[in-house]
Scaffold this active site. Structure first.
Site, PDB file in Angstrom:
ATOM      1  N   GLY A   1       0.812  -1.212   0.000  1.00 34.39           N
ATOM      2  CA  GLY A   1       0.000   0.000   0.000  1.00 34.39           C
ATOM      3  C   GLY A   1       0.841   1.255   0.000  1.00 34.39           C
ATOM      4  O   GLY A   1       0.498   2.255   0.636  1.00 34.39           O
TER       5      GLY A   1
ATOM      6  N   ARG B   1       1.332   3.614  -2.055  1.00 27.80           N
ATOM      7  CA  ARG B   1       0.819   4.849  -2.663  1.00 27.80           C
ATOM      8  C   ARG B   1      -0.188   5.576  -1.771  1.00 27.80           C
ATOM      9  O   ARG B   1      -0.521   6.724  -2.013  1.00 27.80           O
ATOM     10  CB  ARG B   1       0.144   4.528  -4.005  1.00 27.80           C
ATOM     11  CG  ARG B   1       1.113   4.279  -5.139  1.00 27.80           C
ATOM     12  CD  ARG B   1       0.359   4.022  -6.422  1.00 27.80           C
ATOM     13  NE  ARG B   1       1.193   4.185  -7.599  1.00 27.80           N
ATOM     14  CZ  ARG B   1       0.771   3.987  -8.843  1.00 27.80           C
ATOM     15  NH1 ARG B   1      -0.493   3.621  -9.049  1.00 27.80           N
ATOM     16  NH2 ARG B   1       1.580   4.149  -9.869  1.00 27.80           N
ATOM     17  N   GLY B   2      -0.668   4.900  -0.770  1.00 28.91           N
ATOM     18  CA  GLY B   2      -1.691   5.486   0.094  1.00 28.91           C
ATOM     19  C   GLY B   2      -1.119   6.441   1.121  1.00 28.91           C
ATOM     20  O   GLY B   2       0.099   6.643   1.221  1.00 28.91           O
ATOM     21  N   LEU B   3      -2.009   7.022   1.893  1.00 29.97           N
ATOM     22  CA  LEU B   3      -1.640   7.956   2.955  1.00 29.97           C
ATOM     23  C   LEU B   3      -0.621   7.319   3.905  1.00 29.97           C
ATOM     24  O   LEU B   3       0.435   7.895   4.188  1.00 29.97           O
ATOM     25  CB  LEU B   3      -2.903   8.362   3.722  1.00 29.97           C
ATOM     26  CG  LEU B   3      -2.736   9.195   4.989  1.00 29.97           C
ATOM     27  CD1 LEU B   3      -2.249  10.594   4.638  1.00 29.97           C
ATOM     28  CD2 LEU B   3      -4.057   9.270   5.762  1.00 29.97           C
TER      29      LEU B   3
ATOM     30  N   GLY C   1       1.027   4.107   3.713  1.00 30.54           N
ATOM     31  CA  GLY C   1       2.174   3.440   3.111  1.00 30.54           C
ATOM     32  C   GLY C   1       3.213   4.402   2.576  1.00 30.54           C
ATOM     33  O   GLY C   1       4.426   4.181   2.737  1.00 30.54           O
TER      34      GLY C   1
ATOM     35  N   TYR D   1     -15.920  -2.643   8.014  1.00 31.03           N
ATOM     36  CA  TYR D   1     -14.476  -2.379   8.037  1.00 31.03           C
ATOM     37  C   TYR D   1     -13.864  -2.863   9.348  1.00 31.03           C
ATOM     38  O   TYR D   1     -12.805  -3.495   9.359  1.00 31.03           O
ATOM     39  CB  TYR D   1     -14.242  -0.875   7.863  1.00 31.03           C
ATOM     40  CG  TYR D   1     -12.805  -0.433   7.996  1.00 31.03           C
ATOM     41  CD1 TYR D   1     -11.914  -0.573   6.939  1.00 31.03           C
ATOM     42  CD2 TYR D   1     -12.335   0.142   9.176  1.00 31.03           C
ATOM     43  CE1 TYR D   1     -10.595  -0.165   7.056  1.00 31.03           C
ATOM     44  CE2 TYR D   1     -11.019   0.553   9.303  1.00 31.03           C
ATOM     45  CZ  TYR D   1     -10.149   0.404   8.243  1.00 31.03           C
ATOM     46  OH  TYR D   1      -8.842   0.805   8.354  1.00 31.03           O
TER      47      TYR D   1
ATOM     48  N   PRO E   1      -3.354   2.914  14.820  1.00 26.75           N
ATOM     49  CA  PRO E   1      -3.251   4.366  14.661  1.00 26.75           C
ATOM     50  C   PRO E   1      -4.595   5.057  14.854  1.00 26.75           C
ATOM     51  O   PRO E   1      -5.647   4.512  14.512  1.00 26.75           O
ATOM     52  CB  PRO E   1      -2.763   4.536  13.218  1.00 26.75           C
ATOM     53  CG  PRO E   1      -2.296   3.181  12.788  1.00 26.75           C
ATOM     54  CD  PRO E   1      -3.101   2.204  13.565  1.00 26.75           C
TER      55      PRO E   1
ATOM     56  N   TRP F   1     -20.483  18.360   8.353  1.00 24.71           N
ATOM     57  CA  TRP F   1     -21.417  17.275   8.666  1.00 24.71           C
ATOM     58  C   TRP F   1     -21.537  17.059  10.172  1.00 24.71           C
ATOM     59  O   TRP F   1     -20.553  17.113  10.907  1.00 24.71           O
ATOM     60  CB  TRP F   1     -20.938  15.973   8.031  1.00 24.71           C
ATOM     61  CG  TRP F   1     -21.153  15.922   6.543  1.00 24.71           C
ATOM     62  CD1 TRP F   1     -21.633  16.912   5.744  1.00 24.71           C
ATOM     63  CD2 TRP F   1     -20.895  14.817   5.687  1.00 24.71           C
ATOM     64  NE1 TRP F   1     -21.683  16.490   4.444  1.00 24.71           N
ATOM     65  CE2 TRP F   1     -21.241  15.213   4.371  1.00 24.71           C
ATOM     66  CE3 TRP F   1     -20.397  13.533   5.886  1.00 24.71           C
ATOM     67  CZ2 TRP F   1     -21.106  14.359   3.273  1.00 24.71           C
ATOM     68  CZ3 TRP F   1     -20.264  12.686   4.803  1.00 24.71           C
ATOM     69  CH2 TRP F   1     -20.624  13.092   3.508  1.00 24.71           C
TER      70      TRP F   1
ATOM     71  N   ARG G   1     -12.455  14.040  18.688  1.00 26.71           N
ATOM     72  CA  ARG G   1     -11.575  13.177  17.911  1.00 26.71           C
ATOM     73  C   ARG G   1     -10.106  13.516  18.194  1.00 26.71           C
ATOM     74  O   ARG G   1      -9.764  14.632  18.585  1.00 26.71           O
ATOM     75  CB  ARG G   1     -11.834  13.328  16.405  1.00 26.71           C
ATOM     76  CG  ARG G   1     -13.170  12.782  15.933  1.00 26.71           C
ATOM     77  CD  ARG G   1     -13.211  11.271  15.988  1.00 26.71           C
ATOM     78  NE  ARG G   1     -14.480  10.762  15.489  1.00 26.71           N
ATOM     79  CZ  ARG G   1     -15.554  10.562  16.233  1.00 26.71           C
ATOM     80  NH1 ARG G   1     -15.524  10.860  17.522  1.00 26.71           N
ATOM     81  NH2 ARG G   1     -16.662  10.071  15.697  1.00 26.71           N
TER      82      ARG G   1
END
Length: 309
Positions: free
Chosen positions: A11, A13-15, A17, A137, A164, A203, A210
């Site tokens: 992964g 290319r992701g945030l 990885g 998920y 994380p 939203w 958080r």
């Protein structure tokens, strides 16, 4: 790991990885293997086994996953559970079969029980009902954490896991239909500023609390754990600090320089009311985050300006 160890980042290319690759490179690791989805479909068991047999990676960071915000999780639950189960089952089993020295699996704090006591300790996993919008998920990722634990217990594999908190930064997803809250706010406020709009819609009620961690801090913690931790229990990665969605939106507004008003769309779901992790275990091992929330938002916005079309 030594600087010549063969390291596979799934992964990349992701945030997550891409941040791990940046961190490894900054520390001088020279032998990093990366494969695009087109080159290697991790849901294809035969392809994954052939890759491990040919490449023989010594260390694996399993950061590949199908991820998204509340709307995406709610709309495509079958995709979220199937794709994530396939990815992690194939990679973890291949890592066992082809004698990987160590594997780090990445979970997410959104898979803790919806009403977990706060702040959330590692041992609270599987002690209560999950957040409904995120259930598919969460079930998949919980299975990955448990799989690492049981392979360690039965076979002695050095498979570890981390949890994380909410992440943001370079290579984030800024698609308003599928992104998480912070990149969505960055894009909304930027476009509102450019278009000279009077308001920006946020939203929910703005009241949920958080925790946010800049992704390069997270990557540094992952490499730290790979080098320093061999325990069976997963480790929370976070800041131990929380902010309301309203306060977050106001900070993003200030960083971007939008001068209009916030409008809260209370027809949209809030999700879990509060989600703060205990990071005492990680601190006890000797790691602490370095980048503050405001600094991280500034860095993320600068990356957005330079890279996002």
């Amino acid at each position: 790991m030594d600087l010549n160890s063969k390291i596979y980042v799934a992964g990349h290319r992701g945030l997550v990885g891409s941040a791990i690759v940046r961190n490894l490179q900054s520390k001088g690791y020279k032998n990093i293997i990366c494969k695009t989805h087109k080159e290697l479909d991790l849901t294809n068991q035969q392809a994954v086994r052939e890759f491990f047999e040919n490449e023989r990676p010594e260390y694996v960071f399993l950061a590949a996953a199908k991820v998204g915000g509340i709307n995406a999780n709610n709309t495509y639950p079958a995709d979220f559970i199937y794709i994530n189960l396939m990815i992690q089952n194939n990679v973890i089993k291949a890592a066992h079969d082809f004698n990987v020295k160590k594997l780090l699996f990445l979970g997410s704090t959104c898979i803790y029980p919806k009403m977990a006591p706060q702040p959330i300790k590692e041992e609270y996993l599987l002690t209560g009902a999950l957040e409904e919008t995120n259930e598919a998920y969460a079930i998949a990722k919980i299975s990955g954490l448990e799989m690492c634990k049981f392979f360690k217990r039965q076979y002695g594999d050095n498979f570890i896991s981390c949890m994380p908190t909410n992440l943001y930064g370079p290579n984030d997803n800024f698609d308003l239909k599928s992104s998480h809250v912070l990149p969505a706010l960055i894009r909304k406020f930027h476009e509102a500023k450019v278009n000279k709009n009077d308001t920006v819609e946020v939203w929910g009620t703005g009241t949920p609390l958080r925790e946010f961690l800049y992704v390069d801090d997270m990557a540094d913690a992952c490499v730290f754990l790979m080098e320093n931790y061999d325990g069976e229990q997963h480790v929370n990665i976070g800041t131990g600090e929380e902010v309301s969605i309203k306060e977050l939106a106001e900070t993003v507004k200030e960083v971007i320089g939008f001068e209009g008003e916030l409008v809260f769309n209370t027809d949209m779901p809030d999700g879990t009311p509060r989600k703060l992790t205990t990071v005492e275990k990680l601190h006890g091992l000797g790691w602490n985050h370095k980048i503050s929330l405001r600094e991280g938002i500034e860095l993320a916005y600068n990356w957005f300006l330079e890279n996002y079309k």
